[in-house]
Design an enzyme around this catalytic site. Structure first.
Site, PDB file in Angstrom:
ATOM      1  N   ARG A  88      -4.012  -0.666   6.371  1.00 12.59           N
ATOM      2  CA  ARG A  88      -3.524   0.103   7.521  1.00 12.59           C
ATOM      3  C   ARG A  88      -4.648   0.462   8.470  1.00 12.59           C
ATOM      4  O   ARG A  88      -4.413   1.173   9.440  1.00 12.59           O
ATOM      5  CB  ARG A  88      -2.919   1.400   7.011  1.00 12.59           C
ATOM      6  CG  ARG A  88      -1.408   1.498   7.057  1.00 12.59           C
ATOM      7  CD  ARG A  88      -1.053   2.740   6.254  1.00 12.59           C
ATOM      8  NE  ARG A  88       0.166   3.370   6.632  1.00 12.59           N
ATOM      9  CZ  ARG A  88       1.312   3.248   5.954  1.00 12.59           C
ATOM     10  NH1 ARG A  88       1.403   2.455   4.911  1.00 12.59           N
ATOM     11  NH2 ARG A  88       2.365   3.922   6.328  1.00 12.59           N
ATOM     12  N   ARG A 127      17.037   7.697   6.468  1.00 10.40           N
ATOM     13  CA  ARG A 127      16.476   7.607   5.120  1.00 10.40           C
ATOM     14  C   ARG A 127      16.221   8.997   4.544  1.00 10.40           C
ATOM     15  O   ARG A 127      16.501   9.260   3.379  1.00 10.40           O
ATOM     16  CB  ARG A 127      15.168   6.795   5.168  1.00 10.40           C
ATOM     17  CG  ARG A 127      14.504   6.631   3.823  1.00 10.40           C
ATOM     18  CD  ARG A 127      13.339   5.658   3.880  1.00 10.40           C
ATOM     19  NE  ARG A 127      12.166   6.253   4.523  1.00 10.40           N
ATOM     20  CZ  ARG A 127      11.019   5.613   4.700  1.00 10.40           C
ATOM     21  NH1 ARG A 127      10.896   4.370   4.312  1.00 10.40           N
ATOM     22  NH2 ARG A 127       9.994   6.212   5.269  1.00 10.40           N
ATOM     23  N   ARG A 129      13.436  10.822   3.692  1.00  7.36           N
ATOM     24  CA  ARG A 129      12.420  11.188   2.702  1.00  7.36           C
ATOM     25  C   ARG A 129      11.721  12.465   3.181  1.00  7.36           C
ATOM     26  O   ARG A 129      11.865  12.846   4.347  1.00  7.36           O
ATOM     27  CB  ARG A 129      11.419  10.024   2.606  1.00  7.36           C
ATOM     28  CG  ARG A 129      10.664   9.935   1.313  1.00  7.36           C
ATOM     29  CD  ARG A 129       9.863   8.647   1.272  1.00  7.36           C
ATOM     30  NE  ARG A 129       8.806   8.630   2.281  1.00  7.36           N
ATOM     31  CZ  ARG A 129       8.198   7.532   2.702  1.00  7.36           C
ATOM     32  NH1 ARG A 129       8.547   6.358   2.221  1.00  7.36           N
ATOM     33  NH2 ARG A 129       7.258   7.604   3.621  1.00  7.36           N
ATOM     34  N   ARG A 140       3.506   9.265  12.789  1.00  3.85           N
ATOM     35  CA  ARG A 140       3.226   8.038  12.029  1.00  3.85           C
ATOM     36  C   ARG A 140       3.262   6.824  12.938  1.00  3.85           C
ATOM     37  O   ARG A 140       2.471   5.888  12.767  1.00  3.85           O
ATOM     38  CB  ARG A 140       4.196   7.905  10.857  1.00  3.85           C
ATOM     39  CG  ARG A 140       3.764   8.870   9.783  1.00  3.85           C
ATOM     40  CD  ARG A 140       4.575   9.019   8.528  1.00  3.85           C
ATOM     41  NE  ARG A 140       5.570   8.102   8.155  1.00  3.85           N
ATOM     42  CZ  ARG A 140       6.834   8.453   7.832  1.00  3.85           C
ATOM     43  NH1 ARG A 140       7.225   9.696   7.930  1.00  3.85           N
ATOM     44  NH2 ARG A 140       7.679   7.553   7.441  1.00  3.85           N
TER      45      ARG A 140
HETATM   46  P1  ADP Z   1       5.959   4.485   5.827  1.00  4.03           P
HETATM   47  O1  ADP Z   1       5.760   2.988   5.875  1.00  4.03           O
HETATM   48  O2  ADP Z   1       7.362   4.892   6.051  1.00  4.03           O
HETATM   49  O3  ADP Z   1       4.982   5.268   6.641  1.00  4.03           O
HETATM   50  P2  ADP Z   1       4.602   4.597   3.286  1.00  4.03           P
HETATM   51  O4  ADP Z   1       5.286   4.861   1.993  1.00  4.03           O
HETATM   52  O5  ADP Z   1       3.995   3.267   3.498  1.00  4.03           O
HETATM   53  O6  ADP Z   1       5.715   4.935   4.344  1.00  4.03           O
HETATM   54  O7  ADP Z   1       3.455   5.689   3.545  1.00  4.03           O
HETATM   55  C1  ADP Z   1       3.685   7.066   3.454  1.00  4.03           C
HETATM   56  C2  ADP Z   1       2.378   7.820   3.726  1.00  4.03           C
HETATM   57  O8  ADP Z   1       1.403   7.491   2.723  1.00  4.03           O
HETATM   58  C3  ADP Z   1       1.689   7.471   5.053  1.00  4.03           C
HETATM   59  O9  ADP Z   1       2.205   8.225   6.121  1.00  4.03           O
HETATM   60  C4  ADP Z   1       0.225   7.815   4.733  1.00  4.03           C
HETATM   61  O10 ADP Z   1      -0.007   9.216   4.774  1.00  4.03           O
HETATM   62  C5  ADP Z   1       0.087   7.390   3.282  1.00  4.03           C
HETATM   63  N1  ADP Z   1      -0.377   5.971   3.169  1.00  4.03           N
HETATM   64  C6  ADP Z   1       0.343   4.920   2.675  1.00  4.03           C
HETATM   65  N2  ADP Z   1      -0.384   3.785   2.696  1.00  4.03           N
HETATM   66  C7  ADP Z   1      -1.595   4.121   3.225  1.00  4.03           C
HETATM   67  C8  ADP Z   1      -2.777   3.397   3.520  1.00  4.03           C
HETATM   68  N3  ADP Z   1      -2.882   2.066   3.294  1.00  4.03           N
HETATM   69  N4  ADP Z   1      -3.824   4.080   4.051  1.00  4.03           N
HETATM   70  C9  ADP Z   1      -3.755   5.383   4.293  1.00  4.03           C
HETATM   71  N5  ADP Z   1      -2.667   6.126   4.047  1.00  4.03           N
HETATM   72  C10 ADP Z   1      -1.588   5.521   3.510  1.00  4.03           C
END
Ligand code: ADP
Length: 183
Positions: A88, A127, A129, A140
């Site tokens: 990310r 959703r 959550r 986000r």
């Molecule tokens: P979404 O795709 O709906 O944002 P995720 O389950 O992928 O949901 O992520 C939820 C949260 O987890 C993100 O908003 C972030 O805070 C954290 N997160 C997930 N993956 C990463 C990553 N690769 N790097 C940094 N934070 C992450």
């Protein structure tokens, strides 16, 4: 199969990963799921990650990269993996490339699920959550644009990037993803 399913929150990465897992038998690795599990288990890592997650900010690269390194060393990744929600940031993408180069198993393709922002907000509100309230969702999406979008260029330069239309039924989108898979 070693691929990254790439896309903003709410673009259906999790849903499509499940279908790929069922058909190809490689594990889905979702950093969001791993982080939520750590929070639920009350681990030290989970405690460090929770505030960022609640705010819709990225958890620190160190934490997430460490988690991925461990996960990729587990034996079920022998035939490959589907990364969902990772990398990310550019730092994460570079760390991933280095890690996989050491293992001799580079990423083959990065598939971007493209969905309109308005549709995304609607899907996430449906959703529901814990971190799916409108303010956090907007944040986000902003974080995606600022920190994650640059990866498109990074993977394009590697010749690994493909965009897929993420609007339509789950099955329509899945068919497009299969067309974009590495041969
Ligand atoms: P979404 O795709 O709906 O944002 P995720 O389950 O992928 O949901 O992520 C939820 C949260 O987890 C993100 O908003 C972030 O805070 C954290 N997160 C997930 N993956 C990463 C990553 N690769 N790097 C940094 N934070 C992450």
């Amino acid at each position: 199969m070693r691929i990254v399913l790439f896309g903003a929150p709410g673009t259906g990465k999790g849903t499509q990963s499940e279908k790929l897992v069922a058909e190809f038998g490689v594990p889905q690795i979702s950093t969001g799921d791993l982080l939520r599990q750590a929070v639920a288990d009350g681990t030290e890592l989970g405690k460090r990650a929770k505030a960022a997650m609640d705010a819709g900010e990225l958890v620190s690269d160190d934490v997430v990269i460490g988690m991925i390194r461990e996960r990729l060393n587990e034996p079920d990744t022998g035939n490959g993996f589907i990364l969902d929600g990772f990398p990310r940031s550019l730092t994460q993408a570079e760390a991933l490339d280095e890690l996989l180069a050491d293992m001799g198993r580079p990423i083959q393709a990065v598939i971007h699920l493209e969905v309109d922002n308005e549709e995304i907000v609607q899907r996430l509100l449906d959703r529901g959550r814990a971190d799916d309230n409108e303010d956090t969702i907007r944040n986000r999406l902003q974080v995606f644009q600022n920190q994650t979008q640059p990866l498109i260029e990074y993977y394009r330069q590697q010749g690994k990037f493909t965009a897929v239309d993420g609007m339509g039924t789950v099955d329509e989108i899945y068919a497009r993803i299969k067309d974009a898979l590495p041969a």
